[in-house]
Design an enzyme around this catalytic site. Sequence first.
Site, short mmCIF file in Angstrom:
data_model
loop_
_atom_site.label_atom_id
_atom_site.label_comp_id
_atom_site.label_asym_id
_atom_site.label_seq_id
_atom_site.Cartn_x
_atom_site.Cartn_y
_atom_site.Cartn_z
N CYS A 195 11.35 -78.54 -20.42
CA CYS A 195 12.30 -79.80 -20.58
C CYS A 195 13.54 -79.54 -21.36
O CYS A 195 13.27 -78.46 -22.32
CB CYS A 195 11.38 -80.67 -21.29
SG CYS A 195 9.80 -81.05 -20.49
N ARG B 215 16.99 -74.51 -17.31
CA ARG B 215 15.88 -74.20 -17.88
C ARG B 215 14.62 -75.03 -17.16
O ARG B 215 13.43 -74.46 -17.26
CB ARG B 215 15.62 -75.16 -19.21
CG ARG B 215 16.71 -74.69 -20.30
CD ARG B 215 16.76 -75.77 -21.25
NE ARG B 215 15.49 -75.72 -21.93
CZ ARG B 215 15.15 -75.13 -23.19
NH1 ARG B 215 16.10 -74.35 -23.60
NH2 ARG B 215 14.04 -75.42 -23.83
N TRP C 197 10.05 -81.33 -17.25
CA TRP C 197 9.17 -80.57 -16.30
C TRP C 197 7.79 -80.83 -16.68
O TRP C 197 7.27 -80.71 -17.69
CB TRP C 197 9.50 -78.92 -17.13
CG TRP C 197 8.88 -77.99 -16.04
CD1 TRP C 197 9.38 -77.39 -15.22
CD2 TRP C 197 7.50 -77.16 -16.25
NE1 TRP C 197 8.71 -76.36 -14.63
CE2 TRP C 197 7.46 -76.18 -15.49
CE3 TRP C 197 6.42 -77.40 -17.32
CZ2 TRP C 197 6.35 -75.45 -15.14
CZ3 TRP C 197 5.66 -76.68 -17.25
CH2 TRP C 197 5.45 -75.64 -15.85
N ASN D 36 9.87 -82.95 -26.20
CA ASN D 36 9.66 -81.63 -25.56
C ASN D 36 8.30 -81.12 -26.35
O ASN D 36 8.37 -81.35 -27.62
CB ASN D 36 10.76 -80.55 -25.68
CG ASN D 36 11.94 -80.86 -25.01
OD1 ASN D 36 11.71 -81.63 -24.08
ND2 ASN D 36 12.90 -79.90 -25.25
N GLY D 37 7.37 -80.52 -25.62
CA GLY D 37 6.24 -80.04 -26.28
C GLY D 37 4.92 -80.60 -25.45
O GLY D 37 5.03 -81.44 -24.68
N GLU E 37 7.80 -55.30 -12.07
CA GLU E 37 9.25 -56.30 -12.12
C GLU E 37 9.48 -56.45 -10.87
O GLU E 37 10.18 -57.63 -10.62
CB GLU E 37 10.00 -55.47 -12.78
CG GLU E 37 11.48 -56.18 -13.27
CD GLU E 37 11.49 -57.57 -13.69
OE1 GLU E 37 10.24 -57.89 -14.18
OE2 GLU E 37 12.41 -58.12 -13.73
N LYS F 289 10.08 -60.40 -9.54
CA LYS F 289 11.46 -60.99 -9.23
C LYS F 289 11.28 -61.37 -7.70
O LYS F 289 11.89 -62.32 -7.47
CB LYS F 289 12.32 -59.99 -9.15
CG LYS F 289 13.71 -60.14 -9.59
CD LYS F 289 13.81 -60.42 -11.14
CE LYS F 289 12.98 -61.27 -11.85
NZ LYS F 289 12.72 -61.00 -13.63
N GLU G 46 9.29 -64.82 -7.48
CA GLU G 46 9.91 -65.91 -8.13
C GLU G 46 10.62 -66.63 -7.54
O GLU G 46 10.89 -67.86 -7.31
CB GLU G 46 10.64 -65.68 -9.34
CG GLU G 46 10.00 -64.85 -10.35
CD GLU G 46 10.63 -64.61 -11.75
OE1 GLU G 46 10.53 -65.80 -12.62
OE2 GLU G 46 11.34 -64.06 -11.99
N HIS H 189 -7.50 -47.73 -4.38
CA HIS H 189 -8.69 -48.36 -4.77
C HIS H 189 -8.66 -50.01 -4.92
O HIS H 189 -9.44 -50.89 -5.30
CB HIS H 189 -8.54 -48.28 -6.32
CG HIS H 189 -8.40 -46.84 -6.79
ND1 HIS H 189 -9.70 -46.12 -7.18
CD2 HIS H 189 -7.70 -46.01 -7.08
CE1 HIS H 189 -9.54 -45.13 -7.37
NE2 HIS H 189 -8.21 -44.96 -7.34
N LYS I 134 13.04 -71.84 -17.51
CA LYS I 134 13.54 -70.57 -18.04
C LYS I 134 13.14 -70.08 -19.19
O LYS I 134 12.84 -69.13 -19.73
CB LYS I 134 15.27 -70.79 -18.34
CG LYS I 134 15.95 -69.80 -19.21
CD LYS I 134 15.99 -68.46 -17.88
CE LYS I 134 16.51 -67.30 -18.54
NZ LYS I 134 16.23 -66.11 -17.46
O1 M6R Z 1 12.05 -65.90 -22.68
P1 M6R Z 1 11.12 -64.80 -22.59
O2 M6R Z 1 11.44 -63.34 -22.37
O3 M6R Z 1 10.19 -64.94 -23.52
O4 M6R Z 1 10.26 -65.38 -21.25
C1 M6R Z 1 9.37 -64.63 -20.76
C2 M6R Z 1 8.95 -64.83 -19.17
O5 M6R Z 1 8.73 -66.06 -19.19
C3 M6R Z 1 10.01 -64.63 -18.28
O6 M6R Z 1 10.37 -63.18 -18.34
C4 M6R Z 1 9.71 -64.99 -16.99
O7 M6R Z 1 8.63 -63.89 -16.35
C5 M6R Z 1 10.97 -64.88 -16.03
N1 M6R Z 1 10.68 -65.98 -15.05
C6 M6R Z 1 11.02 -63.78 -15.21
O8 M6R Z 1 12.10 -63.66 -14.24
#
Ligand code: M6R
Length: 608
Positions: A2, A27, A75, A99-100, A482, A486, A489, A505, A603
């Site tokens: 949010c 965000r 959100w 927010n929260g 990673e 990517k 997502e 395994h 974000k």
């Molecule tokens: O702001 P942060 O680096 O603490 O965020 C951690 C994760 O939420 C962030 O890396 C998330 O996995 C991303 N969407 C990856 O692309």
Amino acid sequence: MCGIVGYVGKKTAQDILINGLKRLEYRGYDSAGIATLDEDANPHCARSVGKIAELEKVLAAKPHEGKIGIGHTRWATHGGVTVNNAHPHRAGDVFLVHNGIIENYKELKAKLSDHEFKSDTDTEVLAALIDSYYKGKATLADAVAKALSEVRGTYGIIAFSPREPEQLVVARFGSPLIVGLGKDETIIASDASALLGYTRNAIYLNDGELAICTRDDIDLRNLKLESIKAKPEEIQGDAEQIQKGGYDHFLLKEIMEQPTTLHNTLSGRINVKQGTMRLGGFNLTPKELREIEHVVIVGCGTAYYAGLLASYYIEQIVPDVTTEVVIASEYRYRSFHLPKHSVALIVSQSGETADTLACLREIKQRGAKVFGIVNVVGSTIAREVDGGSYVYAGPEISVASTKAFTSQVATMLIFAGMLSEAHGGNRETIAKLATELDALPDEIAKTLETCAPIMKELAGKYCKYDDALYLGRDTAFPIALEGALKLKEISYIHAEGYATGELKHGPIALVDSTYFEVFNILKGRLFEKSIGGLQEVRARGGKAIVLTDAPESLDIEADDIVRIDTKFELLTPILLNTLQQLFAYYVAVARGNDVDQPRNLAKSVTVE
Ligand code: M6R
């Protein structure tokens, strides 16, 4: 997650609120709204589901004229994505954005039988609670402070009321809020990017602080309403950094600008001639560095993978230091034990991730020093650590983290070099690391330039698949994890990362012609073993893409091979990762997805 914006000043609040909310779009959100007070203190509220463009349509039909107001992008947490659940919420004369998460909202709701609830949200409960105390001589600030003293959970809030039409009441616990001090105006936001271009002068609220904000004054208090001295700080960055700069998407811009952002990360920290490295913000004496025996690295998502990759290097180059990499959401609830002489690296792009922040606090409480590897200047994690370094990747707007990952890894490698030096590590290896780090921006530039068209073509070939496995060994293993993150997502293709040695395994059971596999293969000591995994997959009909630094002379059989030409011996995995970033980007574009704001993601994950 949010986003919050508030405005009180001489301009039309609606314009500033909408502009601010647009800056916070990255965000992640699913509905939006604003509430304002007109010149006669009549309240107006507009809310809508979907993008801010939808809210703008509502406002175009009935614009708001007032000079004070609050805005929010939601959100969904409590209750579905509906107009009624969108913020601002109203209870009596109280308008509120939040927010929260209010954890005890059910308990509180049960006591508020006078209020007729219109939403499923915890925020409306808080609004009603504030309203229940907003009686007689109580001011809005009195009522907010009283209500917050009963709340369990996290909040960043702005409230206003037609009864006190010239002020916004702002409070924070666990969810960031920044009060920007402009000329004849005060702008409040949950993220400094919404303030850029309006003012550089701001007060970052700390947990347990409340501010009564008018056009030309900020009255800062604690929750007992005792006065606190405010310390204005300068906001970093500029409005240009949060534009697309000619690219179709922020994500592509952020991938392509890595040579520059990485240069900023490394600047002044590497001395190639002497083969040394320094991170100023760590404020540890050589003796304190020597005493470190155990490093725990904490993060979530991409930040966790950056830590995992760094841990392989720390082990390689620092004798006698044990490294442990942990997922913040797990670690915070584990009965963990920190041996004597432990330090923690807290890795976070946003510096606001709730689980990572909770770990920071737990670790600190157990007496170990905590150091931040953080991108967002002035963020909560950066403010609470004992020291550390900013990674200086600049604002990362796209939800998928790319340039921050690269800069996080580089920063931790500098830490590794410092640690190795203090622990009597091999001087030649440290010098090699310094030389490769120094050359990394140029190597990334070369890789991006030569391989972007190749990755685009491959994306076209594989974008219709529904499943993928990413594989790698040694330092290419965190890179495989990673790469899979990517892809999933932003393309929504189901992708999993595995250590190549794990194939037998379990995951090899999935391999058939409907899957494709991305193998990250490094030349060097584990090359043959990695090729073994590749052959096993191909023997079962799997389609394989190989990303490698192996020269043509090393024979590889695969459906597609992307070879990068580099003399690197240590940092090749970072180059391979840039290929994966490009691939994920182009696949997402080919599938017609919202690349910068993928569905369901935020974000900055400021709630658990
Ligand atoms: O702001 P942060 O680096 O603490 O965020 C951690 C994760 O939420 C962030 O890396 C998330 O996995 C991303 N969407 C990856 O692309």
